[in-house]
Design a protein around this motif. Sequence first.
Motif, PDB file in Angstrom:
ATOM      1  N   GLU A  55       0.918  -1.194   0.105  1.00  0.00           N
ATOM      2  CA  GLU A  55       0.041   0.086   0.052  1.00  0.00           C
ATOM      3  C   GLU A  55       0.822   1.048   0.142  1.00  0.00           C
ATOM      4  N   ASP A  56       0.743   2.219  -0.963  1.00  0.00           N
ATOM      5  CA  ASP A  56       1.224   3.413  -1.127  1.00  0.00           C
ATOM      6  C   ASP A  56       0.487   4.619  -1.229  1.00  0.00           C
ATOM      7  N   GLY A  57      -0.760   4.442  -1.395  1.00  0.00           N
ATOM      8  CA  GLY A  57      -1.737   5.633  -1.645  1.00  0.00           C
ATOM      9  C   GLY A  57      -1.735   5.796  -3.269  1.00  0.00           C
ATOM     10  N   GLY A  58      -0.866   5.057  -4.037  1.00  0.00           N
ATOM     11  CA  GLY A  58      -0.844   5.309  -5.323  1.00  0.00           C
ATOM     12  C   GLY A  58      -1.156   4.204  -6.276  1.00  0.00           C
ATOM     13  N   ALA A  59      -0.140   3.388  -6.422  1.00  0.00           N
ATOM     14  CA  ALA A  59      -0.431   1.801  -7.110  1.00  0.00           C
ATOM     15  C   ALA A  59      -1.229   1.017  -6.478  1.00  0.00           C
ATOM     16  N   VAL A  60      -1.410   1.203  -5.047  1.00  0.00           N
ATOM     17  CA  VAL A  60      -2.181   0.375  -4.217  1.00  0.00           C
ATOM     18  C   VAL A  60      -2.906   1.303  -3.261  1.00  0.00           C
ATOM     19  N   THR A  61      -3.940   1.350  -3.259  1.00  0.00           N
ATOM     20  CA  THR A  61      -4.662   2.337  -2.253  1.00  0.00           C
ATOM     21  C   THR A  61      -5.601   1.649  -1.217  1.00  0.00           C
ATOM     22  N   VAL A  62      -6.165   2.338  -0.310  1.00  0.00           N
ATOM     23  CA  VAL A  62      -7.215   1.675   0.599  1.00  0.00           C
ATOM     24  C   VAL A  62      -8.505   1.051  -0.007  1.00  0.00           C
ATOM     25  N   ASP A  63      -8.811   1.501  -1.128  1.00  0.00           N
ATOM     26  CA  ASP A  63      -9.960   1.193  -1.663  1.00  0.00           C
ATOM     27  C   ASP A  63      -9.704  -0.063  -2.505  1.00  0.00           C
ATOM     28  N   ASP A  64      -8.281  -0.358  -3.072  1.00  0.00           N
ATOM     29  CA  ASP A  64      -8.143  -1.515  -3.599  1.00  0.00           C
ATOM     30  C   ASP A  64      -8.125  -2.680  -2.532  1.00  0.00           C
ATOM     31  N   ILE A  65      -7.769  -2.414  -1.368  1.00  0.00           N
ATOM     32  CA  ILE A  65      -7.622  -3.322  -0.342  1.00  0.00           C
ATOM     33  C   ILE A  65      -9.038  -3.669   0.119  1.00  0.00           C
ATOM     34  N   GLU A  66      -9.750  -2.824   0.438  1.00  0.00           N
ATOM     35  CA  GLU A  66     -11.212  -3.183   0.739  1.00  0.00           C
ATOM     36  C   GLU A  66     -11.946  -3.662  -0.231  1.00  0.00           C
ATOM     37  N   SER A  67     -11.523  -3.609  -1.579  1.00  0.00           N
ATOM     38  CA  SER A  67     -12.473  -4.241  -2.636  1.00  0.00           C
ATOM     39  C   SER A  67     -12.139  -5.728  -2.572  1.00  0.00           C
ATOM     40  N   ILE A  68     -10.873  -5.985  -2.273  1.00  0.00           N
ATOM     41  CA  ILE A  68     -10.671  -7.545  -2.269  1.00  0.00           C
ATOM     42  C   ILE A  68     -11.362  -8.212  -1.020  1.00  0.00           C
ATOM     43  N   ALA A  69     -10.996  -7.167   0.122  1.00  0.00           N
ATOM     44  CA  ALA A  69     -11.670  -7.791   1.377  1.00  0.00           C
ATOM     45  C   ALA A  69     -13.099  -8.058   1.757  1.00  0.00           C
TER      46      ALA A  69
END
Length: 215
Positions: free
Chosen positions: A51-65
């Motif tokens: 997670e870096d706020g660019g390539a990987v965001t909080v939304d990206d993580i939550e979408s998988i969760a």
Amino acid sequence: MSNSFGSHQILELNGKQFRIARLDALEDRGFSLERLPFALKILLENLLRREDGGAVTVDDIESIARWDSQAKPSQEIAFMPARVLLQDFTGVPAVVDLAAMRDAMLDLGGDPQKINPVQPAELVIDHSVQVDEFGSEAALLLNSKREFERNEERYAFLRWGQTAFDNFKVVPPETGIVHQVNLEYLARVVMTGSGSDEPAFAYPDTLVERIPTQR
């Protein structure tokens, strides 16, 4: 590097420290991960770690969760494999591309040594030894010798690539087929990060495979 879910934790093992990305940190935030297929848990760890706020965001993580098995895929995953597995049909052109990029960097006045695979890349030369000799204990040795003679320039180029590029290794012919070599020699099960970050991350061994669909 961001850590929005507080998943990064220090793990001590045999007197050494490693960082890990804990999936149960998401459980503490109310996400139910027991229903996730194992493959998605691997992808989720990958995103938490990167997670870096660019390539990987909080939304990206939550979408998988929040994955819903009935929903149609609607979001891309910024997956970064731990390593790349190449077979010679696809690997040789990749090394040619890297060499061309170094020439271009040199022409532009830059440092060609900066052109290297980002992740470990391993090229396995398989299905290449022809059967000229058979029925004797020396057959494999003789057939392998003729293989190197027939493709001398190709192997000289790959040998150069292995010494010129960081994160690049070549497995010579007669060792085995690519999937066998991967399982028996190349697979790490657990990878550890490299670089200036200390302690390094420990994470699952994952790969993308570049092999031809037809011969």
